[in-house]
Design an enzyme around this catalytic site. Structure first.
Site: not given
Length: 153
Positions: A28-30
């Site tokens: 996942t990203d931010q």
């Protein structure tokens, strides 16, 4: 082999492999969604799964002295995948001439079937000296195997 066979209205058959995958937290990203670069990795996982299903693992191909590098990648992002979502990655060969092939991917939510992304990768067949391999002439059994799994649209 877990293979999906779809009959078109014109009588042609599409062969698709289905690879199930759970989205991991580290991907996942931010924003809490799967980072876009991971879809390309998922394509590769699904491609290797497809090869295993048809009885031709990448390890076996490489033992034969054949390399299958990626020439191009295309990915269209439709909707987001979040951590712990399960997706089905449908894989099929859409072009094959014995020297190059193109594989199409469709990533769908496992529960709803909603399309998350689609894409394609194109590949060449090379020997260890990085010269093109003509499967029809040099490896006719492999050629026939790939042809038999070509999705006819």
């Amino acid at each position: 082999m877990k293979e999906i066979i779809i009959e078109n209205t014109d009588g042609n058959t599409l062969y698709e492999s289905c690879y199930e995958r759970r989205a991991q937290y580290y991907e996942t990203d931010q924003m809490g969604i799967i980072h876009h670069s991971n879809y390309i990795r998922w394509f590769e996982e699904a491609r290797l799964h497809f090869m295993d299903e048809i009885g031709l693992s990448y390890a076996k191909i490489e033992e034969m002295g054949i390399l299958i590098p990626v020439l191009s990648v295309d990915c269209q992002y439709k909707t987001m995948v979040h951590y712990n979502d399960i997706v089905d990655i449908y894989t099929r060969i859409i072009k094959f001439n014995g020297v190059k092939m193109t594989i199409a991917y469709r990533v769908a939510d496992h529960v709803t079937g909603e399309i998350r992304c689609t894409g394609e990768t194109s590949h060449a067949f090379l020997n260890r000296e990085y010269r093109p391999v003509r499967l029809k002439r040099e490896y006719p059994d492999l050629y026939e195997l790939f042809i038999s799994h070509l999705a006819v649209e």
